[in-house]
Design a protein around this motif. Structure first.
Motif, PDB file in Angstrom:
ATOM      1  N   LEU A   1       1.098   4.010   3.241  1.00  0.00           N
ATOM      2  CA  LEU A   1       1.457   2.903   4.193  1.00  0.00           C
ATOM      3  C   LEU A   1       2.792   2.553   4.699  1.00  0.00           C
ATOM      4  O   LEU A   1       3.223   2.659   5.297  1.00  0.00           O
ATOM      5  CB  LEU A   1       0.718   1.677   4.702  1.00  0.00           C
ATOM      6  CG  LEU A   1      -0.858   1.994   5.752  1.00  0.00           C
ATOM      7  CD1 LEU A   1      -1.598   0.210   5.471  1.00  0.00           C
ATOM      8  CD2 LEU A   1      -1.041   2.334   6.514  1.00  0.00           C
ATOM      9  N   THR A   2       3.074   2.230   3.008  1.00  0.00           N
ATOM     10  CA  THR A   2       4.301   1.984   3.257  1.00  0.00           C
ATOM     11  C   THR A   2       5.559   2.962   2.911  1.00  0.00           C
ATOM     12  O   THR A   2       6.229   3.488   4.158  1.00  0.00           O
ATOM     13  CB  THR A   2       4.622   1.350   1.740  1.00  0.00           C
ATOM     14  OG1 THR A   2       4.381   0.030   1.407  1.00  0.00           O
ATOM     15  CG2 THR A   2       6.335   0.613   1.182  1.00  0.00           C
TER      16      THR A   2
ATOM     17  N   ASP B   1       0.674  -1.141   0.181  1.00  0.00           N
ATOM     18  CA  ASP B   1      -0.227  -0.225  -0.075  1.00  0.00           C
ATOM     19  C   ASP B   1       0.708   0.964  -0.282  1.00  0.00           C
ATOM     20  O   ASP B   1       1.948   0.790   0.716  1.00  0.00           O
ATOM     21  CB  ASP B   1      -0.840   0.135   1.343  1.00  0.00           C
ATOM     22  CG  ASP B   1      -1.873   1.133   1.456  1.00  0.00           C
ATOM     23  OD1 ASP B   1      -2.658   0.949   1.442  1.00  0.00           O
ATOM     24  OD2 ASP B   1      -0.979   1.737   1.788  1.00  0.00           O
TER      25      ASP B   1
ATOM     26  N   ALA C   1       4.379   5.798   4.746  1.00  0.00           N
ATOM     27  CA  ALA C   1       4.334   6.283   5.685  1.00  0.00           C
ATOM     28  C   ALA C   1       5.846   5.774   6.941  1.00  0.00           C
ATOM     29  O   ALA C   1       6.552   6.533   7.558  1.00  0.00           O
ATOM     30  CB  ALA C   1       3.241   6.497   6.275  1.00  0.00           C
ATOM     31  N   SER C   2       5.824   4.298   6.740  1.00  0.00           N
ATOM     32  CA  SER C   2       6.749   3.587   7.474  1.00  0.00           C
ATOM     33  C   SER C   2       8.067   3.858   6.699  1.00  0.00           C
ATOM     34  O   SER C   2       8.650   4.404   7.968  1.00  0.00           O
ATOM     35  CB  SER C   2       5.933   2.320   7.258  1.00  0.00           C
ATOM     36  OG  SER C   2       5.127   1.809   7.541  1.00  0.00           O
TER      37      SER C   2
END
Lengths: 201, 201
Positions: free
Chosen positions: A156-157, A153, A159-160
């Motif tokens: 999410l990726t 995603d 942000a991580s």
């Protein structure tokens, strides 16, 4: 026309260095401008010649830093082939690790104190900051399209990845066992895993 | 023996809820205890009956939260087979995501304001916090030993995982497109990638 080496410009690096140490040690709210003037070897009125307020100083510190990082990142990406998303991801990681390790005090301050900025300045800062996200989103989406990545995603990726990179300034210890080279190598590998790099290069 | 439902205990959740909103909006330094008393529907002197100082309040808020998370995490891990590192990693991620999503204001405050604590309290808080790292280190080392994981570096991997999980409270928006379920599923997958889960389960 501003004279090269004018007092205003040559004094800034000294104020900046003193301010970084004070902000890192005490935090923005507890930081005292009288002490900042002392550490920079200036009178309080000389300091107020350079900055109208403490927030004025914080804003210049944070926005200068961010501009330098964004410029460095975008030049490095411009020098990396558009057609190679893995190399572009590596570049993104390498530049962010470098800044968070070599300027860990300033990047730590930036991670904590941006909310002390006034609303307008916070917006200006956030717009510049969004350039990291945009660059990273583009790299992930491009690699997904070319089949080099298998991204779970993009939101999410990215942000991580940004969180784990910016967190370096919180735990990095210049006297610790891990240096710039080891940290960079480790994060390049971790980022490739997060992006789901399909073929090893 | 303390009476069940004594004033002291029944007032705390109200003070806590009011304090969380004020800390989230204004930050610790700018938070005003007079306003906290008003929001909790107490007089200032009644508030000072519960807390000796603003820092006293912050410490109880942060340490209560941390204790609840650690208890929840360790119960969940105790209920997950010791012999299954992948399931244990999933549990770790699931619990941390749950807390950062469902209590995003408090976890955001915790990520910013711990340094406002006095030295002794900061140490007490950090010791409790180290339990997250310890649990995660153990899971990663165990999975590495059993051959379930191919970890790049336990220190960098656990720092990265914790950073990306704790960052959720910063970007999570209850009105946004991603809910608890999607975020949990995404992070479980990302964590497995970081740990280098060898066989898919």
């Amino acid at each position: 026309m501003r004279k090269v080496g004018s007092t205003r410009e040559s004094t800034w690096p000294r104020i900046r260095a003193a301010g970084v140490d004070l902000l890192y040690e005490f935090g923005y709210d507890a930081m005292n401008t009288r002490r900042l003037a002392e550490s920079a070897d200036l009178t309080s009125s000389a300091l107020y010649y350079h900055f109208k307020s403490k927030e004025d100083f914080l804003f210049r510190l944070l926005s200068d830093l961010l501009e330098e990082i964004v410029d460095d990142l975008e030049s490095a990406l411009a020098a990396t082939p558009e057609s190679d998303p893995v190399a572009r991801l590596d570049t993104f990681v390498r530049i962010l690790v470098k800044w968070h390790v070599t300027r860990h005090k300033e990047t730590f301050i930036a991670s904590i104190e941006t909310r002390a900025l006034s609303r307008d300045r916070h917006l200006a800062y956030s717009e510049l900051r969004d350039r990291f996200d945009l660059n990273l989103h583009k790299i992930l989406a491009q690699g997904e399209e070319s089949g080099d990545f298998a991204v779970i995603d993009v939101t999410l990726t990215s942000a991580s990845l940004l969180a784990m990179l910016t967190a370096i300034s919180g735990w990095y210890d210049p006297a610790g066992p891990l240096g710039l080279e080891e940290i960079t190598a480790g994060y390049v590998e971790l980022a490739r895993r997060l992006a789901g790099v399909v073929t090893s290069t």
